[in-house]
Design an enzyme around this catalytic site. Structure first.
Site, mmCIF file in Angstrom:
data_model
loop_
_atom_site.group_PDB
_atom_site.id
_atom_site.type_symbol
_atom_site.label_atom_id
_atom_site.label_comp_id
_atom_site.label_asym_id
_atom_site.label_seq_id
_atom_site.Cartn_x
_atom_site.Cartn_y
_atom_site.Cartn_z
ATOM 1 N N HIS A 1 0.488 -4.865 2.379
ATOM 2 C CA HIS A 1 -0.896 -4.625 2.758
ATOM 3 C C HIS A 1 -1.828 -5.791 2.483
ATOM 4 C CE1 HIS A 1 -4.503 -2.399 3.545
ATOM 5 N NE2 HIS A 1 -4.908 -2.412 2.296
ATOM 6 N N ARG B 1 -2.772 1.251 -6.648
ATOM 7 C CA ARG B 1 -1.808 1.244 -5.546
ATOM 8 C C ARG B 1 -0.402 0.868 -5.965
ATOM 9 N NH1 ARG B 1 -5.917 -1.384 -1.066
ATOM 10 N NH2 ARG B 1 -7.078 0.562 -0.787
ATOM 11 N N HIS C 1 0.853 -1.195 0.000
ATOM 12 C CA HIS C 1 0.000 0.000 0.000
ATOM 13 C C HIS C 1 0.884 1.238 0.000
ATOM 14 C CE1 HIS C 1 -3.078 2.877 1.082
ATOM 15 N NE2 HIS C 1 -3.995 1.954 0.880
#
Lengths: 293, 654, 282
Positions: free
Chosen positions: B368, B301, B240
Site C-alpha cells: 500500500h 496496519r 494494508h
C-alpha cells in the site's frame, strides 16, 4: 492558453448569446405556443361544435354542429378580433425567428441515438426533426390556406373564411368531390406535421422549464414532464380531432350549411356576391348543381 | 538575470501544495507530471486526514498526543522533530483545506465530523465521504489551476521525469534542474530550475499488484537515487490489511471501514462452507478483537496485516480455504454506510458484485505505501527537552506548545532537502514522517504538510542561497539530455532484431520482479528468503540488460516509458531487499521470522541506501535516528492473546 | 420511465452474465487503433485468456506483453491512458461496445461471458486522439479555468476555519465534487463536439462537466464571490443555453452526479442574474 477569456471579437450572435437564446425559448411559448393552443382548440370545434352550441346544437348531427360552430368562430376571428394583421405579423416574425435560429442551433449538435437510445435522447432528436418538418408544414399550411397560393393545392381549392369548413375539407381531401390520391398525401402530411408540432411544443415546454431554471430537481423535472405530457396529449387529441373533422366533412353538406349561415346573417345578395367572387368555383362542372342546392 | 524558477515534479497532494505555496510567495513554478495532476494517485486515499480538534482536545487529546501516537505507531524509527511539527500544523492544515472548499462531512450543527482511525482511541480523523484523498487533491488542484490561470504556475502534464541535472561533486553537489520527456511527442529536454522538488509518491509497482496507481513505479525516485540522492528506510513497506485482490491490481478497502465499526473475522471451524450470515456469533472468530481488546479492529496496519496473514497462511483458517477474511459491516445501518462510506461500498460492489451493506466483504492484505523514501534533512526547531519523555497520557499537561517552530525551524532552507543541495523530497517519496509504519490518515497530512510548511524552505533557498541558475553552462544540461537520449535510442533499437525470447520481455521481467518482491519482502521476511530474492533480482537485471521492446514508435511510445522504468525499479528493488536483509530485527512493518524482536541497540537507526555507480548496486549503512523528544517503549497495543504460533519459514515463500 | 427500466435491465443482464461467465475462456478484444494525430484508424483484434476478475485493463496488459493479433500478425502494444484503476481518477475512460465508460471497472465477465465473445474498444470521439485509445482531454481542464472553478481564498496562511455548513449542503457539494473530469458526460452529449482547434474551445458548448463545477463553487460561501463572473461566462457563447436537454450526461456519469440538476440550477441562476443585472445596470 493561459488567458481563457481572451478570444476573437464576438459577432452579435455571440455577444447577445444569452438574450437571443432566451428569446428563442420564449417565442416558442409566447406567441407561438399560445397561438397553437388557440388554433387547435378552435379547429377541433369541427368535432365538438355540436356541444359548443349548447341548446342551439340540439338536433344537429356532430358534423352539422361542428361546421356551424367552426364557421362562427372563423367569422368571429375575421371580423371581431382587432389588429388581426398585427397579430399575424407578430406571429410570422416570431415563427421566422424561432425557426431560423432553431435551424442554426440544430446544426451545432450531432445526434447519437444509436449509441445512447435513452428516452430523453429520443426526444432530443425528435425535437430537431419535428422542427424541420414542422416548419415545412407551417409554411405549406399558411401559404395555401392563408395566402392563397392555390397552385400548391390539388385542384386549386382556395380557402375562404366564409366557407371555412367546406373549403378546408376540399383542400385536404384533394377535391370538393372527396378523396383523391393527392389529397391522401396532403392529409398524411397534415397528420405528421401537426403531430410533430404538438410534440415540439410540449417537449419544448418541458425543456424551457429547465432552461429557465423553473424545474431544478430531478423530481421537479419528472413532475413537469408529466404535466407537459398531459398538455401534449390534450393538444394531440385536439389536433387529430381538427384533422379528423376536416377529413370527414362532406363538401356539399358543409357548403350548404355555410351558405345558410350567410343568408341568415346577411341575406341572399351577400351569398350571391360571395359565390361570384370565388374564382375557382365557376370552373367546376357541377357548379350549377351546387347553386341549386 | 532572469527569474529563478522552481521545478516541482509530481502533481499529487505534496506537489500541488508545494507548487501553490511557492507560487504564492512569488516564485514561478514549473509543475511536471506524468499525468494531468488531477489524476494523481492521491485520489485513491479514502479514509481521512488526522488532526487534533476541539472535541478531542476537550477529551484530553492534543497535537502532542498525535505526535506521540505517530512516533509510537512508526515504532520509533522516524526522526522526531519533523513529526512534532507536522502534528502541530495538522489543525491549521484542516482549517486551510476547509477554506479551500473541501466538503468535509458535517455534524448536525455544521461542524466538521470526525471518525475513529487506527492507532488512536480518539476521534481525530476528518473525512469527506470515503474519498477524502480525492477531495483534498481536487481542492489543491483548483488552487493550482487558479495560479496557472494567473501565469504563476506552468504545467507540463504527460511529461516524465528522467534525470536530475546537477553540478559539482560530493557535498558541493547542487541540483540546477532536470531532464524530462514529453510522453506524447517523445521530445527530451532540460528544464533549468533553481530548486527541484520531487513529489513523486511511492513505488508500489515494484511489488507487482498493489493498491497503487499504475504510475506509482518509483521510477523518478530511483533515478534520483542513481544520480546520487540517498534513500532512507527502503525496506519499510506498508502492507494494508484490507484490500480486494484483483486481476490487475488490489483495490483498497479503507481503514475507515473499521473506523466505522467494521469487524474482521473468520469462521472458527476450518472449511466452514456456510454463508457468512448463517454462521452464528459464537462460531465466529473475531481475531483482532480477541487478540487486542484495547484497540480491537483499530490496531495499526502492520499488526492487522500480520494477524490476517497469520490466520490465513499459517493457521489455514481463511474463508473458503483461501487467503481471505471477512470484513463485516452488515451490522451497521445501510443508509449510514452509504453516507459515511459510499465511495468504498461502491468500489466493492462494482468490482466484486456483492453489496457490502448486506454481505461481509472478503479481503486480504496488499502492498500500500512506502514509509521509506528519499533521505532528507532538516533544521531542528525550538523544542529540545533535557531528556526524552515517556509515553504521553491523555489529559496530561503537554510539554510543548503547538505553535509553529517547535519541531522544525520554519523556513530553514534545508528542510526536507536531500543530500543534493537544491533537490527536495516531499510527500510519500520523503522518508521522514512515518518511521516503520504509517498510521492511517497520516499520509494526506504529511503530503500537504511538506508542501505548505517546507515549500517556504524552497522559497527561502531559492531567494537566499541558490546561485543564479542562468549562469550554469549549457553543457551541464546537454550532457544529461544526451545521456537520456542515448538510453532512449538504445531502448528503441532493441525492438528490432531481438531474439524474441520472452525472458527479455519487459512485461515478463516486471511481473517476475513483482511476484518475487511481494513474496520475499512484504509481510513476513527472513534472511534466507531475502538472500534468494537478491539473487533473483540480479538474474532479472542481467536479463534486463538485454531487454527487447515490442514497439519502435517514435510517437507516444508507452512501452518505452514502461521498460525504462523497469530498469530503475530493479535497482530500487535491490535497495528494498538489501535493507530488509541487513535490518536484523523486527520493527513496525518490517517483520523478520529470524529476528522477531525489536533491537534498539543495533537498529534504532535509519537504513541509508547509497547507489554505487561503480558496482551498479546498493551500499547500505545505518545512521542514528534523530530522537530525544520521546522515549522508546514496547509497541504491543495491549496484545493479550498468547504469542501467536511460530510462523513457519516456508510461509514467507508463499 | 422506460429508459430507467432499460438501464435496470442492462444491469440485471450484466449480473446474469457475471454469474454465468465461463471460467478460463478466451475472448476477443477488438480495438480501434490509430498511430497518431492525422493518421488513419484501423481495427485489430486480439485473443485474450481471462482469469477471475479480469477487466479491460488486465486484458490490455496481457496484450501489451504479447501483441499478436487473431490473424497471427505481430503488432505493437496498445496505447491507453490509465491511473488508479478504481474509478476515481477518470483516466481510463474509453468507448466500450459503443458506450463510454471507465475501462478499469469494466469486468470481462459482465460484457463477454462466453467463449469467443467480442468486446470492442474505441477511443473517445469528442477529444483528439493521441494514439490508439489515448485521447487529449486538455479542453476539460481549460473549461475549468473558464468557469473559475476554485474558491478564491486569500492565501494559504493560517486564517482559521472555513464557513460552517449544514450536512445537507455538504452532501450537495460532495456529490458535485466527485467529478473526476473523465469526460463521459461530454462523450455522450450530442451538443458537445470534437474541436481540434483550441480557438473554438471558448465558443463551442462547454458541456455538463464545467457547468456542474461552476454550480459547485457557486454553492460555496466563499466561492460565491466569483458567481457573477462564472455566470457571465456561462451566459456567453457555448454556455449553458447550448444544452439540448438530451440528458445523456447524467445517464453515463460513473459517479452519479446530478448533472441535469446542475444545468437547471445554473439556468435558474443565469435567469436571476440577467434580470438583476438589467435592473441594476451593471
Amino acid at each position: 492558453m493561459n488567458q481563457p477569456q481572451a478570444h476573437a471579437k464576438p459577432g452579435p450572435l455571440q455577444k447577445h448569446h444569452f438574450l437571443i437564446r432566451r428569446l428563442h425559448s420564449l417565442t416558442g411559448i409566447v406567441p407561438i405556443g399560445v397561438f397553437l393552443i388557440a388554433h387547435l382548440v378552435t379547429n377541433s370545434s369541427l368535432a365538438w361544435g355540436k356541444w359548443g352550441l349548447r341548446t342551439e346544437g340540439r338536433g344537429y348531427s356532430v358534423a352539422e354542429g361542428g361546421i356551424k360552430y367552426f364557421q362562427k368562430e372563423v367569422a368571429w376571428i375575421n371580423t371581431q378580433v382587432p389588429h388581426l394583421l398585427l397579430i399575424e405579423i407578430t406571429l410570422w416574425v416570431s415563427i421566422a425567428f424561432h425557426s431560423i435560429l432553431g435551424f442554426y442551433y440544430a446544426t451545432t449538435g450531432k445526434g447519437n441515438l444509436p449509441r445512447y437510445p435513452h428516452q430523453d435522447n429520443w426526444r432530443y432528436s425528435l425535437q430537431r426533426w419535428s422542427g424541420y418538418i414542422g416548419i415545412l408544414f407551417i409554411f405549406y399550411h399558411v401559404a395555401t390556406l392563408r395566402w392563397g397560393w392555390t397552385f400548391l393545392v390539388p385542384e386549386g381549392t382556395k380557402w375562404s373564411h366564409d366557407f371555412s369548413a367546406s373549403t378546408l375539407a376540399a383542400a385536404l381531401q384533394g377535391s370538393p368531390e372527396g378523396w383523391t390520391a393527392a389529397g391522401i398525401g396532403i392529409s398524411l402530411f397534415y397528420f405528421v406535421g401537426v403531430s410533430l408540432l404538438v410534440f415540439h411544443f410540449a417537449n419544448g415546454l418541458w425543456t424551457a422549464a429547465i432552461t429557465w431554471g423553473l424545474t431544478v430537481s430531478e423530481k421537479a423535472q419528472k413532475q413537469w414532464g408529466v404535466a407537459c405530457l398531459g398538455l401534449g396529449l390534450g393538444l394531440m387529441v385536439a389536433a387529430w380531432a381538427s384533422l379528423g373533422g376536416a377529413l370527414l366533412i362532406d363538401y356539399d353538406e358543409a357548403k350548404g350549411i355555410e351558405s345558410k349561415l350567410i343568408v341568415e346573417k346577411y341575406g341572399e345578395d351577400r351569398l350571391e356576391e360571395l359565390l361570384d367572387a370565388a374564382p375557382a368555383e365557376p370552373e367546376r362542372p357541377d357548379e350549377q348543381a351546387m347553386a341549386d342546392d | 538575470m532572469t527569474e529563478q524558477r522552481v521545478i516541482v515534479v509530481g502533481g499529487g497532494l505534496a506537489g500541488l501544495a508545494a507548487a501553490v505555496r511557492v507560487a504564492e510567495a512569488g516564485v514561478p513554478v514549473d509543475l511536471v507530471s506524468m499525468v494531468p495532476v488531477k489524476r494523481s494517485h492521491s485520489v485513491c486515499a479514502q479514509g481521512g486526514i488526522n488532526a487534533c480538534n476541539e472535541v478531542a482536545r476537550q477529551q484530553g487529546y492534543s497535537e502532542y498526543q498525535h505526535f506521540d501516537e505517530t512516533i509510537f505507531g512508526g515504532d520509533f524509527l522516524a526522526d522526531q522533530g519533523p513529526v512534532l511539527e507536522m502534528a502541530n500544523w495538522a489543525p491549521r492544515i484542516i482549517d486551510l483545506l476547509d477554506r479551500m472548499g473541501v466538503p468535509f462531512n458535517r455534524t448536525a450543527e455544521g461542524f466538521r465530523d470526525l471518525r475513529l482511525f487506527g492507532g488512536s482511541l480518539f476521534k481525530r480523523t476528518h473525512f469527506s465521504g470515503a474519498t477524502t484523498g480525492q477531495q483534498l487533491l481536487y481542492a489543491l488542484d483548483e488552487q493550482a489551476r487558479r495560479y496557472e490561470a494567473e501565469g504563476k504556475i506552468k504545467k507540463y502534464e504527460f511529461w516524465e521525469f528522467l534525470w536530475p541535472v546537477t553540478e559539482g561533486e560530493g557535498d558541493d553537489k547542487r541540483c540546477v534542474g532536470m531532464v524530462a520527456q514529453d510522453m506524447r511527442t517523445m521530445q527530451i529536454r532540460a528544464f533549468r530550475g533553481a530548486a527541484v522538488v520531487m513529489a513523486t509518491g511511492g513505488n508500489g509497482l515494484v511489488f507487482g499488484k498493489s493498491t497503487n496507481s499504475v504510475i506509482c513505479n518509483g521510477g523518478a525516485a530511483a533515478r534520483c537515487y542513481q544520480a546520487g540522492a540517498h534513500y532512507g528506510n527502503a525496506e519499510m513497506i506498508q502492507v494494508h490489511p484490507t484490500a480486494i485482490p484483483g486481476a490487475d491490481k488490489c483495490r483498497l478497502m479503507s481503514e475507515s471501514a473499521r473506523g466505522e465499526g467494521g469487524r474482521v473475522w473468520v469462521p472458527k471451524q476450518k472449511g466452514d462452507t456456510r454463508r457468512p450470515k448463517d454462521i452464528p456469533e459464537s462460531e465466529r472468530y473475531y481475531l483482532l478483537e480477541e487478540r487486542y481488546p484495547d484497540y480491537g479492529n483499530l490496531v495499526p496496519r502492520d499488526i492487522a496485516t500480520r494477524e490476517i496473514f497469520d490466520i490465513c497462511v499459517n493457521e489455514g483458517m481463511g474463508v473458503d480455504g483461501e487467503n481471505q477474511v471477512y470484513l463485516d459491516l452488515t451490522h451497521r445501518d445501510p443508509d449510514y454506510l452509504t453516507r459515511k462510506l459510499g465511495g468504498i461500498m461502491e468500489i466493492y460492489e462494482k468490482f466484486v458484485g456483492e453489496d457490502p451493506r448486506f454481505n461481509p466483504m472478503k479481503i486480504f492484505p496488499a502492498v500500500h505505501y512506502s514509509m521509506g523514501g528519499m533521505w532528507t534533512t532538516y533544521t531542528a526547531g525550538a523544542y529540545n527537552p533535557d531528556s526524552p519523555l515517556p509515553a504521553h497520557k491523555p489529559g496530561n499537561a503537554i510539554p510543548v506548545s503547538s505553535d509553529p517552530g517547535q519541531g522544525l525551524t520554519i523556513g530553514a532552507p534545508n528542510n526536507m532537502m536531500t543530500n543534493i543541495t537544491g533537490l527536495y523530497a516531499f510527500g510519500e517519496v520523503n522518508f521522514a514522517y512515518h518511521g516503520a509504519t504509517r498510521l492511517g490518515a497520516n499520509a494526506l497530512l504529511s503530503c500537504i504538510f511538506d508542501g505548505l510548511c517546507n515549500g517556504q524552505s524552497v522559497v527561502n533557498y531559492v531567494r537566499d542561497e541558490a546561485g543564479a541558475v542562468d549562469d550554469v553552462a549549457s553543457p551541464v544540461y546537454d550532457s544529461v539530455v544526451k545521456q537520456e537520449q542515448d538510453k532512449h535510442d538504445a531502448l528503441v533499437s532493441s525492438s528490432s532484431g531481438g531474439s524474441g525470447d520472452n525472458s527479455f520481455n519487459p512485461y515478463a521481467i516486471a511481473k517476475e520482479m513483482g511476484d518475487e518482491m511481494n513474496a520475499a519482502s512484504t509481510v513476513v521476511k527472513s534472511g534466507p528468503r531475502l538472500g534468494q530474492c537478491m539473487n533473483k533480482l540480479s538474474e532479472l537485471r542481467e536479463r534486463y540488460a538485454k531487454v527487447e521492446l515490442g514497439d519502435a514508435a517514435a510517437w507516444t511510445n508507452q512501452s518505452l516509458s514502461f521498460s525504462r522504468a523497469v530498469g530503475d525499479m530493479l535497482i530500487m528493488a535491490e535497495a528494498v531487499a538489501k535493507g530488509g536483509l541487513l535490518r536484523e530485527e523486527s520493527r513496525g512493518s518490517h517483520y523478520r521470522t529470524d529476528f522477531q524482536d525489536r533491537d534498539d541497540d543495533k537498529f534504532w537507526k535509519t537504513s541509508l541506501a547509497k547507489y554505487n555507480p561503480d558496482t551498479g548496486s546498493t551500499d547500505m549503512e545505518f545512521v542514528e535516528v534523530r530522537k530525544g523528544l520521546v522515549q522508546s517503549r514496547p509497541r504491543t497495543y495491549g496484545k493479550t492473546a498468547p504469542a501467536k504460533s511460530e510462523p513457519k519459514q516456508t510461509a514467507a515463500a508463499s | 420511465m422506460s429508459d430507467a427500466y432499460a438501464h435496470l435491465h442492462d444491469a440485471e443482464q450484466r449480473r446474469q452474465n457475471r454469474k454465468n461467465a465461463v471460467p478460463g475462456r478466451q475472448v476477443i478484444i477488438k480495438i480501434k487503433r490509430c498511430d497518431g494525430p492525422g493518421k488513419p484508424s484501423r481495427w485489430e483484434s486480439f485473443k485474450v485468456k481471462t482469469e477471475a476478475g479480469s477487466n479491460v485493463i488486465s486484458c490490455l496488459k496481457s496484450i501489451a506483453a504479447n501483441p499478436v493479433t487473431t490473424d497471427g500478425k505481430q503488432s505493437t502494444p496498445v496505447v491507453w491512458d490509465s491511473g488508479c484503476l478504481e474509478e476515481v481518477c477518470g483516466a481510463c475512460t474509453m468507448v466500450i461496445n459503443g458506450r463510454v465508460r471507465q475501462s478499469c471497472s469494466c469486468l470481462i465477465d459482465e460484457y463477454a461471458p462466453r467463449e469467443g465473445d467480442t468486446l470492442t474498444l474505441e477511443p473517445m470521439s469528442k477529444f483528439p486522439v493521441i494514439r490508439d485509445l489515448w485521447v487529449d482531454r486538455e479542453r476539460m481542464f481549460h473549461a475549468l479555468k473558464r468557469v473559475q472553478a476554485w474558491v478564491p481564498i486569500d492565501g494559504t496562511y493560517n486564517l482559521g476555519a472555513g464557513p460552517k455548513e449544514s450536512p445537507e449542503q455538504q452532501q450537495t457539494r460532495y456529490d458535485l465534487s466527485e467529478c473526476m473530469t473523465c469526460g463521459c458526460c461530454l462523450e455522450a452529449c450530442p451538443q458537445f463536439n470534437l474541436e481540434e482547434d483550441e480557438q473554438a474551445w471558448d465558443t463551442a458548448f462547454i458541456g455538463a462537466q464545467a457547468i456542474s463545477q461552476a454550480r459547485l463553487f457557486n454553492e460555496h460561501e466563499t466561492g460565491k464571490r466569483l458567481k457573477g463572473e462564472r455566470l457571465d461566462t456561462l451566459m456567453g457563447a457555448g454556455g449553458v443555453s447550448d444544452c439540448g436537454n438530451a440528458q445523456n450526461c447524467v445517464k453515463v456519469c460513473p459517479k452519479g452526479i446530478p448533472l441535469t440538476e446542475s444545468i437547471a440550477a445554473v439556468g435558474r441562476s443565469t435567469t436571476i442574474h440577467a434580470v438583476t443585472r438589467f435592473f441594476r445596470g451593471k
